[in-house]
Design a protein around this motif. Structure first.
Motif, PDB file in Angstrom:
ATOM      1  N   SER A   5       0.897  -1.123   0.103  1.00 20.23           N
ATOM      2  CA  SER A   5      -0.019   0.036   0.053  1.00 20.23           C
ATOM      3  C   SER A   5       0.771   1.326   0.200  1.00 20.23           C
ATOM      4  O   SER A   5       1.849   1.316   0.529  1.00 20.23           O
ATOM      5  N   SER A  54      -2.647  -0.944   8.451  1.00 25.21           N
ATOM      6  CA  SER A  54      -2.778   0.558   7.977  1.00 25.21           C
ATOM      7  C   SER A  54      -2.064   1.381   9.103  1.00 25.21           C
ATOM      8  O   SER A  54      -1.685   2.351   8.588  1.00 25.21           O
ATOM      9  N   SER A  66      -8.722   3.112  12.765  1.00 24.92           N
ATOM     10  CA  SER A  66      -8.096   2.060  13.261  1.00 24.92           C
ATOM     11  C   SER A  66      -6.663   2.426  12.829  1.00 24.92           C
ATOM     12  O   SER A  66      -5.588   2.080  13.852  1.00 24.92           O
ATOM     13  N   ARG A  96       1.353   2.377   8.857  1.00 23.31           N
ATOM     14  CA  ARG A  96       1.910   3.825   7.890  1.00 23.31           C
ATOM     15  C   ARG A  96       1.599   5.084   8.843  1.00 23.31           C
ATOM     16  O   ARG A  96       2.171   6.114   8.551  1.00 23.31           O
ATOM     17  N   ASP A 130     -12.485   2.999   0.968  1.00 20.39           N
ATOM     18  CA  ASP A 130     -11.927   1.779   1.725  1.00 20.39           C
ATOM     19  C   ASP A 130     -13.143   1.029   2.036  1.00 20.39           C
ATOM     20  O   ASP A 130     -13.922   0.848   1.371  1.00 20.39           O
TER      21      ASP A 130
HETATM   22  O1  PMV Z   1      -5.578  -2.092   8.631  1.00 23.53           O
HETATM   23  P1  PMV Z   1      -6.952  -2.264   8.508  1.00 23.53           P
HETATM   24  O2  PMV Z   1      -7.326  -3.510   9.090  1.00 23.53           O
HETATM   25  O3  PMV Z   1      -8.029  -1.178   8.991  1.00 23.53           O
HETATM   26  O4  PMV Z   1      -7.299  -2.496   6.882  1.00 23.53           O
HETATM   27  C1  PMV Z   1      -7.231  -1.325   6.217  1.00 23.53           C
HETATM   28  C2  PMV Z   1      -7.883  -1.665   4.790  1.00 23.53           C
HETATM   29  C3  PMV Z   1      -8.164  -0.444   3.886  1.00 23.53           C
HETATM   30  O5  PMV Z   1      -8.439   0.654   4.345  1.00 23.53           O
HETATM   31  C4  PMV Z   1      -9.481  -0.906   2.978  1.00 23.53           C
HETATM   32  C5  PMV Z   1      -6.798  -0.276   2.919  1.00 23.53           C
HETATM   33  C6  PMV Z   1      -5.793   0.407   3.206  1.00 23.53           C
HETATM   34  O6  PMV Z   1      -4.722   0.011   2.731  1.00 23.53           O
HETATM   35  O7  PMV Z   1      -5.901   1.052   4.192  1.00 23.53           O
END
Ligand code: PMV
Length: 345
Positions: A42, A150, A113, A153, A288
């Motif tokens: 990503s 995510s 999150s 990041r 998303d």
């Molecule tokens: O990190 P999570 O479990 O909240 O998943 C993130 C998934 C997406 O938001 C759809 C894509 C991304 O890369 O943020």
């Protein structure tokens, strides 16, 4: 491992501000092994002005780990693997108590999150005395990933990359790298989503016939998007962003049961972006695991983009944002820390 902390200089509580990480190119699906390691690369931007403010403190003796979001206690099992691993990596024995507030709707597809677990990881690292250590960014990114990939990041500002198979994200460029870069967030609803990203991507992995092709194709899309980002080619990046989210959603739509996140207003906004592009205005949307539509454009097109989105979906609130700075972290003064209750030092 001892529950007591070694240095009297360590804070008993810290306050952390983070912002969500919006993926321009999506992570969707995990490598097998249960460690929250992403299956796809990503490329993301940390959004200015959408803030998560979290206070983390060392829990009082006898108290368990706890997290409250907007004043509501969160299910401990969601956070247990994170806290257990944080203690192991940070080499501490005490428990953590966190309370967090978002300046934007939580669990509604705005990557709360990502900012939430990033704040938690940074806060826990600071309480363990790892703040100021040059390794902290990388360590916090790795810890944050355990909660939500995510979030790996969101411990950085500006633009970030989380490669497929990686345990931590990399900071690509600071927020000033692309001064014209804007994102208009269109809120199709303020309601909480029913399907968590975590469960939904796992369901996609285990039941969608399009999951393997999605992962394969994502390699090419992310490679090309990174090149477009490197040359600040908005048109190319925008087109690749669209391929990324549409193919991610296509894989989720083909799961059993299928996952459809879009609302009528989401579709109206997608079509408004297409109409803008048809008349030469650069507007490239992404979505998303929720109905919100986030539109990438350049500052010079912002007025035209906002006007078109407003007309297409008058009930949707618009939030204009741009690449944001990295997190802020401050130790709480001793008296405040003792009011929230800190462990013996
Ligand atoms: O990190 P999570 O479990 O909240 O998943 C993130 C998934 C997406 O938001 C759809 C894509 C991304 O890369 O943020």
């Amino acid at each position: 491992m001892s529950g007591a902390r070694s240095s009297a200089a360590l804070p008993g509580a810290v306050r952390v501000r983070t912002s969500p990480s919006l993926a321009l190119v999506k992570y969707w699906g995990k490598r097998p092994g249960g460690r929250n390691v992403p299956a796809t690369t990503s490329l993301a931007v940390t959004l200015a002005g959408l803030d998560t403010r979290t206070q983390v403190r060392v829990a009082a003796p006898g108290e368990g780990d706890s997290v409250a979001l907007g004043g509501e206690a969160q299910p401990p099992e969601r956070f247990a693997p994170f806290f257990d691993e944080a203690r192991r990596r940070l080499r501490v024995g005490f428990r953590f108590a966190a309370s967090s507030e978002n300046s934007f709707p939580s669990a509604a597809g705005l990557a709360s999150s990502s900012s939430g677990f990033a704040a938690l990881a940074l806060g826990c690292a600071a309480l363990a005395g790892r703040e100021g250590n040059p390794a902290t960014g990388a360590l916090a990114s790795e810890l944050a990933r355990l909660g939500s990939a995510s979030a790996a990041r969101a411990v950085y500002g500006g633009f970030t990359l989380l490669p497929a198979g990686a345990r931590r994200a990399e900071r690509l460029e600071g927020p000033d790298y692309w001064p014209e870069f804007r994102v208009v967030v269109a809120l199709a609803t303020r309601e909480k989503k029913r399907d968590s990203s975590r469960g939904a991507m796992e369901l996609t992995r285990t039941s969608s016939p399009y999951y393997a092709p999605w992962v394969r194709d994502a390699r090419k899309v992310s490679r090309e998007a990174l090149a477009a980002f490197r040359s600040r080619d908005a048109q190319k990046l925008g087109e690749l962003m669209r391929l990324s989210y549409l193919r991610m959603h296509a894989s989720a739509l083909a799961a059993e049961p299928p996952m459809l996140y879009w609302l009528p207003d989401s579709v109206a906004l997608i079509k408004a972006c297409a109409a803008l592009r048809a008349r030469g205005v650069g507007a490239w949307e992404t979505m998303d695991a929720g109905p919100q539509v986030k539109v990438f454009c350049l500052a010079s097109d912002l007025d035209a983009v906002q006007a078109a989105l407003r007309e297409a979906a008058p009930a949707c609130e618009l939030i204009v944002t741009k690449p944001g700075p990295g997190p802020d972290l401050e130790p709480l003064p001793g008296d405040e820390a003792s009011v929230v209750g800190s462990e013996t030092r």
